[in-house]
Design a protein around this motif. Structure first.
Motif, PDB file in Angstrom:
ATOM      1  N   GLU A   1       0.702  -1.095  -0.162  1.00 17.35           N
ATOM      2  CA  GLU A   1      -0.037   0.085  -0.067  1.00 17.35           C
ATOM      3  C   GLU A   1       0.874   1.180   0.038  1.00 17.35           C
ATOM      4  OE1 GLU A   1      -2.352  -0.596   3.397  1.00 17.35           O
ATOM      5  OE2 GLU A   1      -3.889  -1.946   2.183  1.00 17.35           O
ATOM      6  N   ARG A   2       1.812   1.228   0.667  1.00 16.43           N
ATOM      7  CA  ARG A   2       2.984   2.332   0.765  1.00 16.43           C
ATOM      8  C   ARG A   2       3.515   2.712  -0.398  1.00 16.43           C
ATOM      9  NH1 ARG A   2       6.722   2.365   6.055  1.00 16.43           N
ATOM     10  NH2 ARG A   2       7.073   4.448   4.962  1.00 16.43           N
ATOM     11  N   LEU A   3       3.837   1.284  -1.030  1.00 13.26           N
ATOM     12  CA  LEU A   3       4.593   1.651  -2.406  1.00 13.26           C
ATOM     13  C   LEU A   3       3.620   2.146  -3.598  1.00 13.26           C
ATOM     14  CD1 LEU A   3       6.746  -1.636  -2.517  1.00 13.26           C
ATOM     15  CD2 LEU A   3       7.522   0.661  -2.436  1.00 13.26           C
ATOM     16  N   ASP A   4       2.340   1.705  -3.591  1.00 11.89           N
ATOM     17  CA  ASP A   4       1.372   2.250  -4.524  1.00 11.89           C
ATOM     18  C   ASP A   4       1.149   3.928  -3.966  1.00 11.89           C
ATOM     19  OD1 ASP A   4       0.737  -0.255  -5.381  1.00 11.89           O
ATOM     20  OD2 ASP A   4      -0.940  -0.926  -4.152  1.00 11.89           O
ATOM     21  N   SER A   5       0.952   4.266  -2.822  1.00  8.65           N
ATOM     22  CA  SER A   5       1.108   5.782  -2.642  1.00  8.65           C
ATOM     23  C   SER A   5       2.081   6.345  -3.000  1.00  8.65           C
ATOM     24  CB  SER A   5       0.906   5.713  -1.066  1.00  8.65           C
ATOM     25  OG  SER A   5       0.799   7.374  -0.546  1.00  8.65           O
ATOM     26  N   LEU A   6       3.451   5.855  -2.840  1.00 11.27           N
ATOM     27  CA  LEU A   6       4.392   6.361  -3.227  1.00 11.27           C
ATOM     28  C   LEU A   6       4.475   6.544  -4.875  1.00 11.27           C
ATOM     29  CD1 LEU A   6       7.208   7.614  -2.757  1.00 11.27           C
ATOM     30  CD2 LEU A   6       8.248   5.281  -2.749  1.00 11.27           C
ATOM     31  N   ASP A   7       3.938   5.419  -5.516  1.00  9.42           N
ATOM     32  CA  ASP A   7       3.875   5.676  -7.157  1.00  9.42           C
ATOM     33  C   ASP A   7       2.992   6.604  -7.401  1.00  9.42           C
ATOM     34  OD1 ASP A   7       5.486   3.439  -7.474  1.00  9.42           O
ATOM     35  OD2 ASP A   7       3.876   1.876  -7.449  1.00  9.42           O
TER      36      ASP A   7
END
Length: 234
Positions: free
Chosen positions: A177-183
Motif C-alpha cells: 500500500e505504501r509503495l502504491d501511495s509512493l507511485d
C-alpha cells in the motif's frame, strides 16, 4: 523385518525380493550360458551345490511361481533354434562343442535362480543368498527410516515457515500500500514537473520577444542620438 522362515513360507514376501538378483554373484559366481541370460538345471544345481533332482523337485513343487519368474521349457523348433544360436556363440568363444538336449531343455534366468534360492532349504549357498537378501532388506528399512525422519524434520521446518509467512503477510500488504501511495506521489510530481516545463518554455519565449523589443529600442536610441548630433553641428 521378514525372517528366513518367512521367506521360505511366503510367496508374497519372495515376490517382493525378486529384484535383488545382484546378491547371487555376491555369494558365488553364477556361470551363464553363452547368451548371458540363461542357465540350465545342472548349472543351477552346480551353483547351489545340490543334485539336479533336488532342483527339479523344488521347481515342480513351485511350478507356477518359478514360471512367473522366468522359467521356460523349450521343445521342438524352439529348442532347435535356441541350440543353434548357443552353438554359434559357443564356437565364437573357442569351445569345441555345446551340450545339446535331446527332446526338451529347461532354462532359468537370474531371477528364477534367485527364486530357487528363496525356496531351497538344504543348501548352504541358498541360505547365504537369503541372508544377503534379508540384510539388504534391513539396510533398506534403515535408510527408509532415516529418510522418513529427515522428511519429518523438513515438514516441521516448513510448518514454521508457514507461520512466519502468515505473520509477514500483513506487513507485505502495508508495504504494498505504501509503495502504491509512493507511485501516485511520483506520478503527481511528474505531472507538476511537466506543467512547470511548459510554463518555462512560455517564459523563455516571452524573454526572447522582450530581448527583441529591447534590441529595437536600443536601435531607436542610437538613431535619435545621431540625429541630435547632426542638429547641434548646424
Amino acid at each position: 523385518m521378514p525372517t528366513e522362515v518367512a521367506l521360505l513360507e511366503s510367496r508374497t514376501l519372495r515376490g517382493e525380493q525378486m529384484g535383488r538378483v545382484d546378491v547371487l554373484d555376491k555369494v558365488k559366481s553364477l556361470v551363464m550360458l553363452p547368451d548371458g541370460i540363461h542357465v540350465r538345471t545342472e548349472d543351477v544345481a552346480r551353483y547351489f551345490e545340490v543334485s539336479t533332482e533336488t532342483v527339479k523337485k523344488v521347481t515342480q513343487r513351485h511350478r507356477a511361481e518359478v514360471e512367473e519368474n522366468g522359467l521356460v521349457v523349450l521343445r521342438g523348433s524352439d529348442l532347435r533354434l535356441f541350440q543353434r544360436d548357443m552353438l554359434s556363440l559357443w564356437e565364437r568363444e573357442g569351445q569345441q562343442s555345446y551340450p545339446q538336449a535331446a527332446t526338451q531343455l529347461t532354462l532359468y534366468t537370474r531371477r528364477t535362480v534367485l527364486n530357487i534360492a528363496l525356496l531351497l532349504r538344504d543348501s548352504d549357498i541358498a541360505r547365504c543368498v537369503r541372508t544377503y537378501v534379508l540384510d539388504a532388506e534391513e539396510s533398506l528399512r534403515t535408510q527408509y527410516a532415516s529418510l522418513d525422519h529427515r522428511v519429518t524434520r523438513i515438514e516441521s521446518c516448513l510448518t514454521g515457515v508457514g507461520s512466519a509467512l502468515q505473520e509477514l503477510g500483513p506487513v507485505l500488504v502495508r508495504m504494498s500500500e505504501r509503495l502504491d501511495s509512493l507511485d501516485r506521489k511520483v506520478e503527481m510530481t511528474h505531472q507538476v514537473v511537466g506543467a512547470m516545463s511548459l510554463r518555462l518554455t512560455d517564459v523563455q519565449q516571452d524573454v526572447g520577444r522582450l530581448d527583441g523589443r529591447m534590441d529595437a529600442f536600443a536601435g531607436q536610441l542610437k538613431d535619435l542620438r545621431r540625429r541630435n548630433g547632426q542638429r547641434g553641428q548646424r
